[in-house]
Design an enzyme around this catalytic site. Structure first.
Site, PDB file in Angstrom:
ATOM      1  CE  LYS A 128      -4.417   1.110   0.210  1.00 53.62           C
ATOM      2  NZ  LYS A 128      -5.614   0.334  -0.177  1.00 53.62           N
ATOM      3  CG  ASP A 168      -7.395   3.367  -0.718  1.00 52.64           C
ATOM      4  OD1 ASP A 168      -7.848   2.217  -0.669  1.00 52.64           O
ATOM      5  OD2 ASP A 168      -7.493   4.157   0.253  1.00 52.64           O
TER       6      ASP A 168
END
Ligand code: NDP
Ligand code: 2IT
Length: 448
Positions: A128, A168
């Protein structure tokens, strides 16, 4: 309560090492609670330091992101990429641009991503990244310059066999486009598989935009069916109003439910007639405006300040699709008191531990985000497959593959929950099923 000594020791070590990372510690503790039974059965894991390695990222990159605004003023943000675990495939996971981003947030998201990606049935490790950059109120040109600066460092750490980012919070098609363009310019190659969520004209996949939200509903529908229920006729709250919330709401309507409330970070809208998604999509996608505008334009709808207040709206099913810890124990108690029978997570870790305990304790159906929102990254995996074979599938083909993946995830969670003696416990099932595959791969590959 964690009783396994090995897990307790590792948890104490993580707390001591990273005391300032509350979100990361929260995610680790929640997963450990589910893993006790399987860790008890595998004493060989302790000698191999499996759990110590599982909670420590393989690599963390932090970097300066300087950019110049429209007035010629220079700003410096911080960029992150946490490459957490590559046991089952190259790192894969989104990029978040939001002022709340810090190492704790990125580590919790990367940690969850390991288990989520494992559940998808596809060969993807967990990672991430993101930045504390705030895209709100920035011009297109500022967004472009920021994305270019971000990629000017990130490009050296990514690649289809190494690490593939995606979107995201705060990162959608526009940002992915600017980042892909800069990557292509630097490396002078068209590497489609270097980032997903691309536009349809340059290697993106049909249905990727819809995938996370649709997948949440496909998964939830399996859980409902297993419990003799359905979306038909249910009043549903979908918090948030970004990519995930929008397409979650659309699928809820398609499955016969009625979405009556949605939110942004400032407040929520309530529409007893069901949210008009044409109006909402126009406000959010075309105008990039606040959700309060909806109440100005749709008769009978109202706007209430404070996003957490959305849980006061009576509903049958609550689907938090905005951000971490958006439903606390107090919010959960309101949902329970109003007679809801299910809380299906859409966002990553949207319930606090107190909220999870309240919801599960009161006997509501509960599904964790790492299982229900896995359709987004799964469809990113399908985008990479299409890039590799130099073909693109129709919307229907991708949607059908997504639907089947969500059914498989449900089956895997169910099977693990049964093997652990708690049939239907999706939190236990998701953590155990996701972990076992990664653990087996890590054990097979030795101490690396
Ligand atoms: P978007 O940026 O498209 O939308 C985020 C939404 O959540 C906005 O409505 C935003 O409101 C609201 N929001 C953001 N932060 C907060 C906060 N701190 N408190 C309250 N509301 C907030 O993001 P996505 O829809 O992509 O992501 C939503 C969630 O889903 C995140 O948890 C993300 O990690 C998760 N997720 C996303 C996937 C994807 O494919 N995009 C895949 C799997 C999970 P505002 O506009 O006011 O900021
Ligand atoms: O949290 C997530 O799974 C995502 N933001 C999607 C990641 C991806 O690689 O598509």
């Amino acid at each position: 309560m964690i009783t396994n000594e090995y897990l307790n020791r590792v948890l104490a070590d993580v707390k001591q090492r990273d005391p300032n990372q509350p979100e990361f510690l929260q995610a680790v503790e929640e997963v450990f609670e589910s893993l006790q039974l399987v860790v008890d059965k595998h004493p060989e894991w302790e000698k191999a330091g499996l759990i110590e390695r599982f909670v420590e990222p393989e690599r963390m990159v932090m970097f300066r992101v300087p950019w110049v605004d429209d007035n010629g003023v220079t700003h410096v943000n911080r960029g992150y990429r946490v490459q957490f675990n590559s046991a089952i495939g190259p790192y894969k996971g989104g990029l978040r641009f939001h002022p709340s981003v810090n190492l704790s947030v990125i580590k919790f998201l990367g940690f969850e991503q390991i288990l989520k990606n494992s559940l998808t049935t596809l060969p993807m490790g967990g990672g991430k990244g993101g930045s504390d950059f705030d895209p709100k109120g920035k011009s297109d040109a500022e967004i472009m310059r920021f994305c270019q600066s971000f990629m000017t460092e990130l490009y050296r750490h990514i690649g289809q066999f190494t690490d593939t980012p995606a979107g995201d919070i705060g990162v959608g098609a526009r940002e992915v486009g600017y980042m892909f363009g800069q990557y292509k310019k630097i490396v002078d190659r068209f590497d489609g598989g270097v980032i997903t969520g691309k536009g349809l004209t340059y290697g993106g996949s049909l249905a990727r935009t819809e995938a996370t939200g649709y997948g949440i509903c496909y998964f939830s529908d399996e859980v409902l069916k297993y419990n003799g229920k359905s979306f038909e006729g249910q009043d549903v709250i979908v918090s948030g109003s970004g990519n995930v919330a929008q397409y979650c709401a659309q699928k809820v309507f398609q499955l016969g439910g009625k979405v009556i409330a949605m939110s942004d970070s400032k407040g929520y809208i309530y529409d007893p007639n069901g949210i008009n998604l044409d109006v909402l999509f126009d406000i959010k996608q075309n105008r990039r405006a606040r959700i309060s505008v909806y109440a100005d334009e749709v008769a009978g709808a109202k706007y209430v300040e404070g996003c957490a207040n959305i849980w006061e709206v009576p509903c049958n099913i609550a689907m938090p699709c905005a951000s971490q810890n958006e439903m606390d124990e107090e919010g959960a108690k309101k949902v329970i008191a109003n007679g809801a029978f299910a809380v299906f997570e859409g966002a990553n870790m949207p319930l606090t531990p107190g909220a999870i305990n309240a919801v599960r304790g009161a006997g509501l159906l509960y599904t964790p985000g790492k299982a229900s929102n896995a359709g987004g990254v799964a469809t990113s995996g399908l985008e990479m497959s299409q890039n590799s074979i130099r073909m693109s599938w129709s919307f229907e083909e991708v949607d059908e593959k997504l639907h089947n993946i969500m059914k498989s995830i449900f089956q895997a969670c169910l099977k693990a929950s049964i093997e652990c003696g708690h049939p239907g416990d999706m939190m236990l099932g998701a953590n155990v099923a996701g972990f076992l595959k990664v653990a087996e791969a890590m054990m097979a590959q030795g101490v690396v």
